[in-house]
Scaffold this active site. Structure first.
Site, mmCIF file in Angstrom:
data_model
loop_
_atom_site.group_PDB
_atom_site.id
_atom_site.type_symbol
_atom_site.label_atom_id
_atom_site.label_comp_id
_atom_site.label_asym_id
_atom_site.label_seq_id
_atom_site.Cartn_x
_atom_site.Cartn_y
_atom_site.Cartn_z
ATOM 1 N N CYS A 1 1.020 -8.420 9.673
ATOM 2 C CA CYS A 1 1.445 -9.514 8.798
ATOM 3 C C CYS A 1 1.838 -10.715 9.664
ATOM 4 O O CYS A 1 2.581 -10.558 10.643
ATOM 5 C CB CYS A 1 2.627 -9.080 7.947
ATOM 6 S SG CYS A 1 3.329 -10.411 6.936
ATOM 7 N N HIS B 1 11.290 2.710 11.795
ATOM 8 C CA HIS B 1 10.328 2.010 10.941
ATOM 9 C C HIS B 1 9.195 1.473 11.819
ATOM 10 O O HIS B 1 9.446 0.955 12.909
ATOM 11 C CB HIS B 1 11.028 0.862 10.206
ATOM 12 C CG HIS B 1 10.180 0.226 9.139
ATOM 13 N ND1 HIS B 1 9.194 -0.679 9.423
ATOM 14 C CD2 HIS B 1 10.179 0.381 7.787
ATOM 15 C CE1 HIS B 1 8.617 -1.065 8.294
ATOM 16 N NE2 HIS B 1 9.191 -0.432 7.291
ATOM 17 N N GLU C 1 7.426 -1.197 11.777
ATOM 18 C CA GLU C 1 7.575 -2.603 12.169
ATOM 19 C C GLU C 1 8.575 -2.740 13.310
ATOM 20 O O GLU C 1 8.358 -3.501 14.259
ATOM 21 C CB GLU C 1 8.022 -3.461 10.991
ATOM 22 C CG GLU C 1 8.171 -4.931 11.373
ATOM 23 C CD GLU C 1 8.776 -5.794 10.279
ATOM 24 O OE1 GLU C 1 9.466 -6.785 10.610
ATOM 25 O OE2 GLU C 1 8.574 -5.476 9.087
ATOM 26 N N SER D 1 8.559 3.577 1.948
ATOM 27 C CA SER D 1 8.526 2.110 1.900
ATOM 28 C C SER D 1 9.952 1.576 1.904
ATOM 29 O O SER D 1 10.705 1.773 0.949
ATOM 30 C CB SER D 1 7.791 1.635 0.649
ATOM 31 O OG SER D 1 8.017 0.260 0.416
#
Length: 310
Positions: free
Chosen positions: A96, A124, A126, A222
């Protein structure tokens, strides 16, 4: 029973871009196309792409040398990029753009000689990618207690960056704690907070204030979906995180006059439609949408895929 829909909900621009990268790569090159980890955190999205010819792998060692490989929307560490180059993989990066922006800012702070503090959730994808993108001293914190325990001299120059899927509200106290403990602090403020995360959290607060029950459509892994459920519960509604309509039970909505529905940023709208259909079968007679922010953000595809689409 009445159904009330949050606006906005579901796919964000980064997720749309990531999925489109896989789909266009398959159309251009044919199957298989290899994807490192889940392209986004949603089993239904992954299964749809797998049916079209995407092969999802845990490690690059599972990818044949020279094969077309896509990095997920969460971003990867530099070590992963290096490994891909050494294996001669043909890489398309679906990270992203908001995550990439955090990487760039973190590296700039490190070059300035600052200790970098990353606000995020341990484990996580990210966060793992960001930790591996920033050279120099970097520390991960999740809450105020973590800030207090940082092994950094208060006189040291520091900077902070944040996991993009945390909202302004999620990071506010931690940022205040960092500023209170250290004498020289810089950071991007709220500019790196994902617009989609903030908008969906604002919408679910409005939704929960008018509903007895809130259903959040999204995957258990998520981060942004789990947080939506927590916020709805904090606002006084009974709240459930469900992967799809198959996870919805009559007991969840028993006695509810108004049931709210929202969806995490990686959940497709068709899952929401299936939940609505199930609720109608349970007696819901009206469906309405709360007014909310209209999102018009789009992100450009990699150049080679833009050319292929023209």
């Amino acid at each position: 029973m009445r159904i009330l829909l949050a606006e906005p909900r579901g796919f964000c621009a980064g997720v749309v871009r990531a999925i489109e990268i896989v789909e266009r790569a398959l159309a251009l090159h044919g199957a298989p196309v290899y994807v490192r980890h889940e392209i986004v955190h949603n089993r239904h999205v992954v299964e749809d792409l797998r049916a079209k010819g995407a092969v999802f792998v845990h490690e690059l060692s599972e990818v044949p040398p020279g094969a077309l490989t896509i990095f997920s929307a969460h971003g990867v560490a530099r070590a992963v990029e290096k490994d891909a180059a050494e294996r001669g993989l043909d890489v398309l990066d679906a990270t992203c753009p908001l995550v990439t922006k955090v990487h760039v800012e973190g590296r700039r702070y490190a070059r300035e000689g600052r200790a970098v503090i990353l606000i995020g959730h341990d484990g996580h994808p990210e966060v793992e990618g960001t930790l591996g993108q920033i050279d120099g001293e970097i520390h991960l914190v999740a809450d105020v207690a973590d800030v207090a325990a940082l092994p950094i001299d208060p006189a040291r120059k520091v900077a902070y960056v944040t996991q993009t899927t945390l909202s302004v509200d999620d990071t506010k106290e931690v940022i205040e704690a960092i500023k209170a403990r250290f004498l020289d602090v810089v950071g991007p403020g709220t500019r790196d907070i994902c617009y989609a995360t903030q908008n969906r959290q604002t919408a679910v607060r409005d939704l929960a204030s008018e509903c007895d029950v809130v259903l959040v459509v999204g995957a258990a892994n998520s981060s942004n979906s789990s947080r939506l459920r927590e916020i709805a519960e904090e606002c006084g509604a009974r709240a459930f995180l469900i992967a799809d309509a198959g996870a919805l039970t009559a007991a969840m909505v028993r006695g509810a006059r108004t049931v709210g529905i929202t969806a995490g940023a990686s959940a497709p709208e068709r899952l929401v439609e299936e939940v609505i259909a199930t609720l109608k079968a349970l007696g819901a007679a009206e469906v309405a949408a709360l007014p909310g922010i209209t999102e018009d953000v789009t992100f450009r595809l990699p150049t080679r895929l833009q050319a292929a689409a023209e």
